[in-house]
Design a protein around this motif. Sequence first.
Motif, PDB file in Angstrom:
ATOM      1  N   ARG A  62     -31.167 -45.944 -11.252  1.00  0.00           N
ATOM      2  CA  ARG A  62     -31.386 -44.605 -11.979  1.00  0.00           C
ATOM      3  C   ARG A  62     -32.322 -44.881 -12.648  1.00  0.00           C
ATOM      4  NH1 ARG A  62     -26.544 -44.512  -9.690  1.00  0.00           N
ATOM      5  NH2 ARG A  62     -25.862 -43.253  -8.541  1.00  0.00           N
ATOM      6  N   ASP A  63     -32.440 -46.023 -13.876  1.00  0.00           N
ATOM      7  CA  ASP A  63     -33.128 -45.950 -15.101  1.00  0.00           C
ATOM      8  C   ASP A  63     -34.353 -46.028 -14.677  1.00  0.00           C
ATOM      9  OD1 ASP A  63     -31.220 -45.551 -16.589  1.00  0.00           O
ATOM     10  OD2 ASP A  63     -30.606 -47.285 -16.691  1.00  0.00           O
ATOM     11  N   ARG A  71     -36.285 -43.016 -13.027  1.00  0.00           N
ATOM     12  CA  ARG A  71     -36.468 -41.901 -14.119  1.00  0.00           C
ATOM     13  C   ARG A  71     -37.714 -41.912 -14.890  1.00  0.00           C
ATOM     14  NH1 ARG A  71     -32.310 -42.721 -16.604  1.00  0.00           N
ATOM     15  NH2 ARG A  71     -30.864 -41.752 -15.875  1.00  0.00           N
ATOM     16  N   HIS A  72     -37.442 -43.407 -15.475  1.00  0.00           N
ATOM     17  CA  HIS A  72     -38.904 -43.618 -16.105  1.00  0.00           C
ATOM     18  C   HIS A  72     -40.253 -43.311 -14.735  1.00  0.00           C
ATOM     19  CE1 HIS A  72     -41.430 -46.501 -18.133  1.00  0.00           C
ATOM     20  NE2 HIS A  72     -40.894 -46.422 -19.212  1.00  0.00           N
ATOM     21  N   ALA A  73     -39.999 -43.742 -13.720  1.00  0.00           N
ATOM     22  CA  ALA A  73     -40.904 -43.428 -12.938  1.00  0.00           C
ATOM     23  C   ALA A  73     -41.402 -42.291 -12.831  1.00  0.00           C
ATOM     24  CB  ALA A  73     -41.201 -44.361 -11.497  1.00  0.00           C
ATOM     25  N   GLN A  74     -40.279 -41.022 -12.853  1.00  0.00           N
ATOM     26  CA  GLN A  74     -40.392 -39.979 -12.058  1.00  0.00           C
ATOM     27  C   GLN A  74     -40.384 -39.928 -10.519  1.00  0.00           C
ATOM     28  OE1 GLN A  74     -43.416 -38.178 -14.167  1.00  0.00           O
ATOM     29  NE2 GLN A  74     -42.023 -37.136 -16.065  1.00  0.00           N
ATOM     30  N   VAL A  75     -39.225 -40.234  -9.876  1.00  0.00           N
ATOM     31  CA  VAL A  75     -39.403 -41.173  -8.470  1.00  0.00           C
ATOM     32  C   VAL A  75     -37.646 -40.266  -8.639  1.00  0.00           C
ATOM     33  CG1 VAL A  75     -41.564 -41.806  -7.838  1.00  0.00           C
ATOM     34  CG2 VAL A  75     -39.048 -43.065  -8.923  1.00  0.00           C
ATOM     35  N   SER A  76     -37.340 -40.662  -6.738  1.00  0.00           N
ATOM     36  CA  SER A  76     -36.209 -40.613  -7.039  1.00  0.00           C
ATOM     37  C   SER A  76     -35.497 -41.808  -6.791  1.00  0.00           C
ATOM     38  CB  SER A  76     -35.745 -40.216  -5.584  1.00  0.00           C
ATOM     39  OG  SER A  76     -36.564 -40.911  -4.280  1.00  0.00           O
ATOM     40  N   THR A  81     -47.838 -44.381  -6.214  1.00  0.00           N
ATOM     41  CA  THR A  81     -46.181 -44.747  -6.327  1.00  0.00           C
ATOM     42  C   THR A  81     -45.659 -45.789  -6.573  1.00  0.00           C
ATOM     43  OG1 THR A  81     -46.118 -42.077  -5.076  1.00  0.00           O
ATOM     44  CG2 THR A  81     -43.901 -43.822  -4.900  1.00  0.00           C
ATOM     45  N   ARG A 134     -45.936 -46.851  -9.529  1.00  0.00           N
ATOM     46  CA  ARG A 134     -45.859 -46.583 -11.193  1.00  0.00           C
ATOM     47  C   ARG A 134     -44.151 -47.055 -10.820  1.00  0.00           C
ATOM     48  NH1 ARG A 134     -46.594 -41.693  -9.547  1.00  0.00           N
ATOM     49  NH2 ARG A 134     -44.700 -40.638  -8.395  1.00  0.00           N
ATOM     50  N   ALA A 166     -42.518 -49.144 -14.292  1.00  0.00           N
ATOM     51  CA  ALA A 166     -41.655 -48.387 -14.147  1.00  0.00           C
ATOM     52  C   ALA A 166     -40.709 -50.520 -14.714  1.00  0.00           C
ATOM     53  CB  ALA A 166     -40.896 -47.523 -13.757  1.00  0.00           C
TER      54      ALA A 166
END
Length: 338
Positions: free
Chosen positions: A13-14, A17-22, A40, A43, A47
């Motif tokens: 999850r971290d 969140r850092h990569a702004q993806v699911s 993607t 990115r 992360a």
Amino acid sequence: MSRPETQKRANLRDVARHAQVSVATVSRVLNKSQLVTKDTRDRVNRAIETLNFVPSAAARTLNSGNSRTIGALVPTLDHSIFARYLDALESRLSQHGYALIVAVTGGDPEEEERKAFGLLDLGVEGLLVSGRAHTAGFDTLIDRFRVPTLITSYYDPEARYPTIGYDNATIAANAFEFLRDLGHRSFAIVHGPLDVNDRFVARIDAIRDLAHDSEVTFRSVSMDVAGGANAVKELAAQSRLPTAILCLSDVQALGAMFELTRLGLVVPDDISVMGFDNLEWSAVSEPSMTSIKLPAAEMGAKASDAIVGWLQSGQRASPLALEADIVIRDSTRPLSKG
């Protein structure tokens, strides 16, 4: 002076969140899915590098369904024969890309069942267990988890699970016949408790079948040096020692020789002593000990190959009988005639 903060290990999850993806996208990147665009993927990888993210074994198991671990249940770690077996097992499994988790049962079937559940709950892909006899609950666990399960230290092609080990009855019969061929007709058979060890039961039954024209006494004692010494004390208290003592473990045989020496008797001049397992010190005991060499290391390697082969092919492993040899040393001698 303040203590440095302990940084929490990054999770899936971290990274998301850092990569702004699911989280699903991160999982696809880790599994090298072609459904993720290059932008993607880059990115997410940045992360992962920034957060020093390392996928946990549990996460990999959830993603792949494979833990790459094998569980082994053994009665004890006190005897080096199990150390030799586990060393060979772990080494060969490592070559196959699998890790080994060991649990000790103390020879208690109920404890074995509990430890088996613990290993299966951890996600082991296969299970190796010593001996043929198990609780009904153990069998239910195997049926429930549906993992390949092998029996070691025992050979029986008709057993519920494939067996890789030795024919305990034949080995014991060969040991008994060896002493008979030396001229002995008066024996003491020293063994461990029979209620929790099917290997001992098979050995004892085989000797009973051959003992019709011999005087044979059986002594059930603890599986240690003290047990062997106590067996000799019991025999001496009856004022009639046999001419040969066959112990179903080397540690018991060592205790028997210690006690015979304490009684002023000489091995093998006054009495022959034979062990089982051919532990590393049996060659340098005084006198050196005649013993049965069990193929513990070979069993570990063969069991590893069999369980991994079963996992990779999906085909049930075949039973395999391993040979055991009598190593003749100085603790036994032919019985003098007349």
